[in-house]
Enzyme design. Sequence first.
Site, PDB file in Angstrom:
ATOM      1  N   HIS A  99     -63.715 -27.468 -37.509  1.00 21.37           N
ATOM      2  CA  HIS A  99     -62.963 -26.269 -37.129  1.00 21.37           C
ATOM      3  C   HIS A  99     -63.334 -25.101 -38.032  1.00 21.37           C
ATOM      4  O   HIS A  99     -63.765 -25.306 -39.176  1.00 21.37           O
ATOM      5  CB  HIS A  99     -61.460 -26.549 -37.232  1.00 21.37           C
ATOM      6  CG  HIS A  99     -61.030 -27.702 -36.382  1.00 21.37           C
ATOM      7  ND1 HIS A  99     -60.759 -27.582 -35.042  1.00 21.37           N
ATOM      8  CD2 HIS A  99     -60.862 -29.016 -36.669  1.00 21.37           C
ATOM      9  CE1 HIS A  99     -60.440 -28.760 -34.546  1.00 21.37           C
ATOM     10  NE2 HIS A  99     -60.492 -29.652 -35.520  1.00 21.37           N
ATOM     11  N   THR A 151     -69.795 -37.000 -47.178  1.00 19.99           N
ATOM     12  CA  THR A 151     -69.730 -35.564 -46.924  1.00 19.99           C
ATOM     13  C   THR A 151     -71.092 -34.888 -46.974  1.00 19.99           C
ATOM     14  O   THR A 151     -71.228 -33.756 -46.534  1.00 19.99           O
ATOM     15  CB  THR A 151     -68.806 -34.878 -47.943  1.00 19.99           C
ATOM     16  OG1 THR A 151     -69.332 -35.097 -49.257  1.00 19.99           O
ATOM     17  CG2 THR A 151     -67.383 -35.409 -47.853  1.00 19.99           C
TER      18      THR A 151
END
Length: 184
Positions: free
Chosen positions: A114, A164
């Site tokens: 997002h 990540t």
Amino acid sequence: MQTEKEKMIAGDLYRPDDVELAADRTRTRLLLKALNDARDDQPDVIAGILKELIPGAGAALTIQPPFFCDYGYNIWMGEKVFFNFNCVVLDVAPVRIGSRTMFGPNVQIYTATHPIDPVERASGVEFAKPITIGEDVWVGGSAVICPGVNIGDRSIIGAGSVVTKDIPAGVIAAGNPCKVIREI
């Protein structure tokens, strides 16, 4: 002008409430319900559902239900890929998985993300980053693979890791955030 689906697959901002995308997700949910409810003594039924759900899967795909994904058509796999119980693949962008890769239970693969800007995020748009996982990789249980990550061939991701950043080929990596521990 691009459709919302084209924007989604390209990694551009798109509206997930688009009618075409909502219909695609409904179709996927119905296939997932059938897959997750199928009996172990119905291998032909399971194979047919998987072929329709994940048309980009290679031969000998094994999924232990329950399994969840957003679309299925954005998942591409080599041969003999194995998913243990309760795995989730948010395949908003392409997810590419090499042959003979194994996922422990509860592994989560997230391409969806997002906007950082709260006003833009509140507008309802989102985007995705593709994930590539190489051949002969082993991802331990409850690991999370974040958007945009690449994991090299033959690597091992420790259980509970949060990946990540990219992980090179031929290493053992673990932790939160996931880091290379040593070469194999």
